[in-house]
Write a protein that holds these residues in place. Sequence first.
Motif, PDB file in Angstrom:
ATOM      1  N   GLN A 283      -6.101  -8.723  -3.522  1.00  0.00           N
ATOM      2  CA  GLN A 283      -5.384  -7.677  -4.512  1.00  0.00           C
ATOM      3  C   GLN A 283      -5.986  -7.786  -5.678  1.00  0.00           C
TER       4      GLN A 283
ATOM      5  N   VAL B 146      -9.674  -7.956   6.267  1.00  0.00           N
ATOM      6  CA  VAL B 146      -9.106  -7.340   5.336  1.00  0.00           C
ATOM      7  C   VAL B 146      -9.256  -5.813   5.666  1.00  0.00           C
TER       8      VAL B 146
ATOM      9  N   VAL C 128      -3.814  -7.399   5.295  1.00  0.00           N
ATOM     10  CA  VAL C 128      -4.694  -8.859   5.599  1.00  0.00           C
ATOM     11  C   VAL C 128      -4.059  -9.692   6.730  1.00  0.00           C
TER      12      VAL C 128
ATOM     13  N   ARG D 167      -3.581 -12.880   0.605  1.00  0.00           N
ATOM     14  CA  ARG D 167      -3.167 -11.338   0.004  1.00  0.00           C
ATOM     15  C   ARG D 167      -3.527 -11.294  -1.395  1.00  0.00           C
TER      16      ARG D 167
END
Length: 45
Positions: free
Chosen positions: A6, A35, A28, A2
């Motif tokens: 990001q 995603v 995710v 994740r």
Amino acid sequence: MRERVQEALEKVRPFLQRDGGDVELVGVDETSGIVKVKLKGACGG
């Protein structure tokens, strides 16, 4: 994973924002690698 996603979104976010849009990380799935993102705004062109 994740965090890596990001970080990648943070790199492209300024370009989307310049065009009046944005992107939001929805989720995710660590198992499948899927995603989900939500595109916002009115990106033109």
